[in-house]
Design an enzyme around this catalytic site. Structure first.
Site: not given
Ligand code: GUN
Length: 279
Positions: A48, A92, A115
């Site tokens: 990322k 994460q 997200d």
């Protein structure tokens, strides 16, 4: 059979994001939080960061020790919520066991939740009025679009019902007028259902779970799996046999994975534009 090239499509999406950032002279920032030592998570987070750097998004990485307390993590999220340089926040998953994922997700400002895991964003997706889509399902829809695969009226079967992939995937296929069935570990006669699928999405987390006998001739097969067999990356689909039956199929690696990151970049740009009231 056509191999769906997720890497190529992701390059196109990232290129569009990079161009828009340049054209509009935007300053875009993404904060990524990683807690602990999960080896797969470390790789995802590193990828990322690399993607951000390549397309002109400022990346702020927070690598926290395994024993980080909930209070410490929530304090960081709060700081990032209030930092105007940070347009997107991603924590994460999975988190170490002592940390409650729901509490952490709920703490992220919905406007920065790139997200799309926050209940506000999940609810918006349900009613079809959303700013962000979860990256993996959104990436899959983008690939289908790129290859002119029309979902309207098709029988779509999703194997897996996670909040990250299965459930939102089903919703997006439904929004695109598919007839959607969601299967899971308690589904009886799974193969009878998957054999009817025009579009089959495997998000089970079990290596080579989908075998040739479970797939209809000419089906579109999307493999979300990221499993390892003797260290080698391997999807949820038995590629060798299933690819002989499918009309389109995604490989692992090089299919869904790169698209997930591209859509994260796109969501981060969307967040920055919304926050700065840029069209
Ligand atoms: N873990 C596996 N996939 C994802 C994802 O898309 N986002 C986050 N935050 N964690 C994940």
């Amino acid at each position: 059979m056509t191999l769906i090239d997720g890497k190529a499509v992701s390059t196109l999406v990232k290129g569009r994001v990079a161009d828009e950032i340049k054209e509009k002279n935007l300053s875009v920032g993404l904060a990524v939080i990683l807690v602990g030592e999960n080896p797969a998570s470390k790789i995802y987070v590193a990828n990322k960061k690399k993607a951000c750097e390549a397309i002109g998004i400022n990346s702020y990485e927070y690598i926290l020790p395994e024993d980080t307390t909930e209070q410490e993590l929530l304090a960081l999220v709060e700081t990032l919520n209030n930092d105007s340089k940070v347009n997107g926040i991603l924590c994460q998953l999975p988190l170490p066991k002592h940390l409650d994922e729901k509490t952490v997700i709920n703490a992220i400002s919905p406007e920065k939740d790139v997200d799309a895991f926050h209940p506000v964003n999940v609810g918006k997706i349900m009613i079809g009025d959303y700013d962000f889509l979860p990256c993996t399902p959104a990436g899959i829809m983008e690939m289908l679009k790129h290859y002119n695969i029309d979902v309207t009226g098709k029988r779509c079967v999703v194997i897996g019902r996670s909040n990250i992939v299965g459930k939102p995937m089903a919703m997006l296929l439904l929004h695109s007028n598919g007839t959607v069935t969601v299967c899971h570990s308690k589904t009886e006669n799974l193969a009878d259902i998957t054999r009817n699928a025009d579009i089959l999405v495997a998000a089970v987390g079990k290596a080579k779970f989908v075998t040739e006998d479970m797939v209809k001739d000419g089906a579109v097969v999307i493999d979300v799996g990221m499993n390892r067999i003797d260290g080698k990356l391997c999807g949820d689909v038995d590629f060798e046999s299933v690819s002989k039956k499918a009309s389109f199929i995604t490989p692992v690696p090089g299919g869904v994975g790169p698209m997930t990151i591209a859509m994260l970049m796109k969501n981060t740009l969307t967040a920055a534009k919304k926050q700065n009231k840029v069209e």
